[in-house]
Design an enzyme around this catalytic site. Structure first.
Site, short mmCIF file in Angstrom:
data_model
loop_
_atom_site.label_atom_id
_atom_site.label_comp_id
_atom_site.label_asym_id
_atom_site.label_seq_id
_atom_site.Cartn_x
_atom_site.Cartn_y
_atom_site.Cartn_z
N CYS A 275 3.96 9.57 0.82
CA CYS A 275 2.10 9.55 1.20
C CYS A 275 2.19 10.87 -0.23
O CYS A 275 3.49 11.55 -0.28
CB CYS A 275 1.82 10.21 1.88
SG CYS A 275 0.57 11.71 1.91
N HIS B 228 9.01 6.20 9.09
CA HIS B 228 9.78 6.66 7.41
C HIS B 228 10.65 7.43 7.94
O HIS B 228 11.29 8.23 8.37
CB HIS B 228 8.74 8.17 6.98
CG HIS B 228 7.79 7.28 6.39
ND1 HIS B 228 7.36 7.09 5.09
CD2 HIS B 228 6.21 6.98 6.84
CE1 HIS B 228 6.29 6.46 4.09
NE2 HIS B 228 5.83 7.01 5.81
N ASN C 98 8.93 4.27 3.91
CA ASN C 98 9.15 3.65 5.29
C ASN C 98 10.68 2.58 5.59
O ASN C 98 10.98 2.50 4.60
CB ASN C 98 8.27 2.18 5.18
CG ASN C 98 6.50 2.57 5.22
OD1 ASN C 98 6.11 3.34 6.59
ND2 ASN C 98 6.53 2.93 4.20
N HIS D 203 4.34 3.79 13.47
CA HIS D 203 4.89 3.82 11.30
C HIS D 203 5.61 4.62 11.26
O HIS D 203 5.99 6.24 11.18
CB HIS D 203 3.62 3.73 11.11
CG HIS D 203 3.86 4.57 8.97
ND1 HIS D 203 3.38 3.06 8.77
CD2 HIS D 203 3.88 5.42 8.30
CE1 HIS D 203 2.80 3.88 7.26
NE2 HIS D 203 3.42 4.98 7.03
N ARG E 231 0.94 -1.72 0.26
CA ARG E 231 -0.33 -0.14 -0.12
C ARG E 231 0.50 1.21 -0.39
O ARG E 231 0.94 1.97 -1.25
CB ARG E 231 -0.64 -0.19 1.15
CG ARG E 231 -2.12 1.16 1.23
CD ARG E 231 -1.82 2.44 1.17
NE ARG E 231 -1.11 2.23 3.08
CZ ARG E 231 -0.57 3.28 3.33
NH1 ARG E 231 -1.15 4.52 2.40
NH2 ARG E 231 -0.23 3.63 4.37
N ASP E 232 1.47 1.60 1.05
CA ASP E 232 2.72 3.20 1.38
C ASP E 232 2.95 2.28 0.34
O ASP E 232 3.85 3.51 -0.28
CB ASP E 232 2.43 2.79 3.42
CG ASP E 232 3.21 4.22 2.99
OD1 ASP E 232 3.65 4.79 2.59
OD2 ASP E 232 3.42 4.63 3.91
ZN ZN Z 1 3.49 6.18 5.71
#
Ligand code: ZN
Length: 301
Positions: free
Chosen positions: A239, A208, A248, A206, A14-15
């Protein structure tokens, strides 16, 4: 297999994939999901139910969910940003959702077209809807450690959001350093307060790696008692509504880092690295993770 001491949630699908210029076919995503589960990952955020016009890489969310080869004990999660997303996720049979608000008013408006106060009210409704369908919800706070538009985010605002999420019935809380601005001293302080508020509710981070502090921050949180982290194969991620957001922390790098310190994640680094190398070949560009490159060349200590 021994029980992992630390749980990593794979965000690459996803990310990660949302940052690529190419669209990965659904069949390929499904293959990677199976291989990641085969590598030992037990939590994967596999897609997001967001506007396909804004994030075309996730336009196949329904098709992906329909075709998932779900395995017992594996959490297949999806990100949603609004009511429409929750409705789509319910229809697709999702059992676990990540719903979040941004601690930054400006980022919130760019990401969801809602100011923070509106986003909080909306979150509550989305949470209620999801939970009424038996869906477990990980309640997130984006930009919890800083915002590229607003700069510092007051810790008290983040703690208020945690209270808000817990009060709304969150099954888990996730703090996101969406911009990579956090540093270990800040992590220690905010995480200490967050853990106190969370009590028995799990707290995930989470992180980055935009400013290259990802693993330092991870270690600070680990020392404080956090046992759940988001990572992405090859260090993919970012994002679309944060300037210069990068990846990430890499799943492989995190697995290796913990293993060197004697902390088991239950994940086979090499199996994850093989996927990162495929992405590298598909995009014809190096990914930001370190270990997927090294592991192809030489044994690691
Ligand atoms: Zn993220």
């Amino acid at each position: 297999m021994t029980t992992p001491e630390v749980i990593l949630e794979e965000q690459g699908l996803r990310d990660g994939l949302q940052t690529l210029k190419i669209i990965i076919p659904t069949e390929k995503k499904l293959e990677w999901i199976d291989r990641l589960v085969g590598a030992g990952l037990r939590r994967l955020q596999v897609t997001s139910f967001v506007h396909p016009g804004l994030v075309p890489q996730m336009a196949d969310a329904e098709a992906l969910f329909q075709q998932l080869h779900k395995r017992e004990g594996v959490v297949y999660s999806a990100l949603v940003l609004n009511r429409k997303g929750v409705e789509r996720a319910i229809a697709a049979g999702a059992e676990h959702l990540a719903i979040s608000v941004s601690a930054s008013d400006t980022h919130s408006q760019k990401n969801t077209r809602m100011r923070l106060e509106e986003a909080k009210a909306d979150f509550r409704q989305n949470m209620r809807l999801a939970r009424s369908h038996g869906i477990r919800v990980r309640a997130g706070i984006q930009c919890a450690f800083g915002c590229r538009y607003e700069g510092a985010i007051p810790a008290e605002r983040v703690l208020d959001l945690i209270r808000h999420h817990l009060d709304a019935g969150a099954d888990e809380i996730a703090l996101a350093d969406s911009t990579g601005m956090a540093h270990p001293v800040q992590i220690r302080s905010l995480v200490a307060h967050a853990l106190e508020l969370c009590g028995a509710v799990p707290l995930a981070l989470h992180l980055h790696n935009t400013e290259n502090k990802g693993l330092a921050n991870l270690f600070a949180a680990y020392e404080m008692g956090v046992r759940q982290f988001d990572t992405a194969f090859g260090g993919l991620g970012g994002c679309p509504f944060i300037p210069d957001a990068t990846g990430n922390i890499a799943t492989e790098d995190t697995v290796h880092f913990f293993r060197q310190m004697g902390v088991e994640t239950g994940i086979d680094l090499e199996k994850v690295a093989a996927i990162s190398r495929e992405v590298e070949a598909l995009t014809n560009a190096h990914l930001s993770g370190a270990l997927y490159k090294l592991s192809a060349q030489a044994p690691m200590l």
